[in-house]
Write a protein that holds these residues in place. Sequence first.
Motif, mmCIF file in Angstrom:
data_model
loop_
_atom_site.group_PDB
_atom_site.id
_atom_site.type_symbol
_atom_site.label_atom_id
_atom_site.label_comp_id
_atom_site.label_asym_id
_atom_site.label_seq_id
_atom_site.Cartn_x
_atom_site.Cartn_y
_atom_site.Cartn_z
ATOM 1 N N UNK A 112 26.362 3.140 -26.510
ATOM 2 C CA UNK A 112 26.288 4.211 -26.145
ATOM 3 C C UNK A 112 24.283 3.973 -25.992
ATOM 4 N N UNK A 113 24.310 5.358 -25.442
ATOM 5 C CA UNK A 113 23.138 5.745 -25.599
ATOM 6 C C UNK A 113 22.732 6.820 -25.067
ATOM 7 N N UNK A 114 21.074 7.406 -26.505
ATOM 8 C CA UNK A 114 20.896 8.752 -26.594
ATOM 9 C C UNK A 114 19.385 8.341 -25.796
ATOM 10 N N UNK A 115 18.618 9.951 -25.579
ATOM 11 C CA UNK A 115 17.825 10.483 -24.306
ATOM 12 C C UNK A 115 16.971 11.153 -25.545
ATOM 13 N N UNK A 116 15.759 10.790 -25.650
ATOM 14 C CA UNK A 116 15.337 12.209 -25.854
ATOM 15 C C UNK A 116 13.686 12.372 -24.979
ATOM 16 N N UNK A 117 13.631 13.880 -25.184
ATOM 17 C CA UNK A 117 12.618 14.018 -23.712
ATOM 18 C C UNK A 117 11.938 14.757 -24.628
ATOM 19 N N UNK A 140 7.264 6.161 -17.605
ATOM 20 C CA UNK A 140 7.298 6.958 -15.764
ATOM 21 C C UNK A 140 8.865 7.223 -15.484
ATOM 22 N N UNK A 141 9.381 7.202 -16.700
ATOM 23 C CA UNK A 141 10.811 7.982 -16.087
ATOM 24 C C UNK A 141 11.236 9.066 -17.015
ATOM 25 N N UNK A 142 12.036 10.267 -16.335
ATOM 26 C CA UNK A 142 12.035 11.510 -16.525
ATOM 27 C C UNK A 142 13.458 11.734 -16.303
ATOM 28 N N UNK A 143 14.271 10.694 -16.684
ATOM 29 C CA UNK A 143 15.613 11.006 -16.732
ATOM 30 C C UNK A 143 17.099 9.959 -16.638
ATOM 31 N N UNK A 144 17.948 10.465 -17.279
ATOM 32 C CA UNK A 144 19.183 9.632 -18.810
ATOM 33 C C UNK A 144 19.735 9.237 -17.995
ATOM 34 N N UNK A 145 19.029 7.815 -16.612
ATOM 35 C CA UNK A 145 19.976 7.019 -16.337
ATOM 36 C C UNK A 145 20.448 6.333 -16.694
ATOM 37 N N UNK A 146 21.543 5.611 -16.329
ATOM 38 C CA UNK A 146 22.223 4.271 -16.693
ATOM 39 C C UNK A 146 22.868 3.985 -15.680
ATOM 40 N N UNK A 147 22.600 2.456 -15.580
ATOM 41 C CA UNK A 147 22.969 1.550 -14.176
ATOM 42 C C UNK A 147 24.650 1.462 -14.629
ATOM 43 N N UNK A 148 25.819 2.144 -13.840
ATOM 44 C CA UNK A 148 26.942 1.953 -13.591
ATOM 45 C C UNK A 148 27.660 1.261 -13.766
ATOM 46 N N UNK A 149 26.712 -0.240 -13.674
ATOM 47 C CA UNK A 149 26.817 -1.254 -13.146
ATOM 48 C C UNK A 149 27.552 -1.922 -14.705
ATOM 49 N N UNK A 150 26.487 -2.240 -15.454
ATOM 50 C CA UNK A 150 26.554 -2.396 -16.178
ATOM 51 C C UNK A 150 25.948 -1.912 -17.452
ATOM 52 N N UNK A 151 25.841 -0.319 -17.915
ATOM 53 C CA UNK A 151 26.267 0.027 -18.440
ATOM 54 C C UNK A 151 24.460 0.759 -19.617
ATOM 55 N N UNK A 152 23.819 0.036 -18.995
ATOM 56 C CA UNK A 152 22.491 0.312 -19.529
ATOM 57 C C UNK A 152 21.415 0.962 -18.908
ATOM 58 N N UNK A 153 20.714 1.491 -19.827
ATOM 59 C CA UNK A 153 19.341 2.754 -19.228
ATOM 60 C C UNK A 153 19.049 1.813 -18.045
ATOM 61 N N UNK A 154 18.501 2.805 -17.777
ATOM 62 C CA UNK A 154 17.640 1.811 -16.143
ATOM 63 C C UNK A 154 16.613 1.715 -16.800
ATOM 64 N N UNK A 155 15.541 2.801 -18.144
ATOM 65 C CA UNK A 155 14.717 2.373 -18.917
ATOM 66 C C UNK A 155 14.692 0.938 -19.525
ATOM 67 N N UNK A 156 15.520 0.518 -19.594
ATOM 68 C CA UNK A 156 15.751 -0.949 -20.647
ATOM 69 C C UNK A 156 16.299 -2.476 -18.960
#
Length: 393
Positions: A112-117, A140-156
């Motif tokens: 699971x992932x939690x995003x804060x802005x 550099x990122x301003x959206x709560x984007x998650x990779x659909x394949x790995x399930x990891x946030x794009x930031x990671x």
Amino acid sequence: MYIPNKPAKYGINIVLVCDVRSKYMIDASPYLGKNTGITINEPLGSYYCKLLTKTIDGTNRNLTSDNWFTSIPLAEQLLKPPYNLTLIGTIRNNKQEIPAEFKHNSLRGVGTSLFGFHEKLTLVSYKPKPQKTVLLLSTMHDKPSVDPVSGKPVIIQSYNETKGAVDTFDQMCGHSSCSRKTKRWPLCMFYGMLNMALLNSYIIYVSNCEIMKTKPMTRREFLKKLSKDLCKDWCAIRLEERPLMQKRVRAAINESIGHNTDDDTDEPGIKKGKRSRCDFCDPKLKLSIILKQDYHLGESPKDQFLVMCMPAPVGIETSEQSISEAWKIKPPYSSGVDQHRFTFSYRGGADSAATGTCVCGARGPHEAFTTVKGTNTISIYEKEKKATALGKF
């Protein structure tokens, strides 16, 4: 300093900033202790981050850092002039700005992932394992984007793709290192600086080869060629300023700097090409040797002496002192000196004479000098006892 979780636990810590694509080291600074940033009232991570990024300030690049550097105030400051840089980095969960919901919670599901802005800052909390929670901060990122394949946030994912430049650079320095074991830390620091400079030069060389579409040398070949080129000017100066140099050293320097040595034997009486006998005296020459006081030949039938020959200087006297003075200004390994070996048959006591015959044209380290006839000078020393033998012929 001592870092127990590192492969090399003891050493001098140098903080680096490197380019992600080429691994080129942009800047570096040694870690000088915990009191480094006290005078400017700033955390050490922020101090070194600003110090090392001065050369790229205002270039709108992104910095990837670990949790020793990353902080909320630093990320906000880097967005402003004169820095104009974005930041991605892991952040420690003991920072006062981190909400309690983003810290580790055993009740949260794995993956699971939690995003804060907050304004231009984005904080993500990701739980890859039941007992582990990772916190990352990004400007550099301003959206709560998650990779659909790995399930990891794009930031990671962005962090993982760009975090290895410094470690790779350090590993490459270790693979082809010029360092030597030493207890002197200034010399250790010099070796580190030299390793980094050599690797940076190779990175530039490979980049230029890519632009010119030519095949680059291997790193080993490049370093060997670079080391020779760096020594070339100094070797030429040494060759010029030290005329009384050993022949083998002069030959090695000439070979390393690419000088033609064909004309090195143009002195009178010297034949060019490979020689098996001395050029100054007859290989079958018979000598009558008068031994110095308190010197005796061995009990064996023959004693061997290493002999040096050269054309006698004009007006030289036949005294031992005159001959010794003549040899002081003549390099033993120069092209105007021949070396060969004599054997002597012992006949009688210390005051008796022994006859000698040149048996080979071998050249090697000389032991010393003596004797004169006409235009030829022959110098003789006993090989082991280094006793001078005077002779006339």
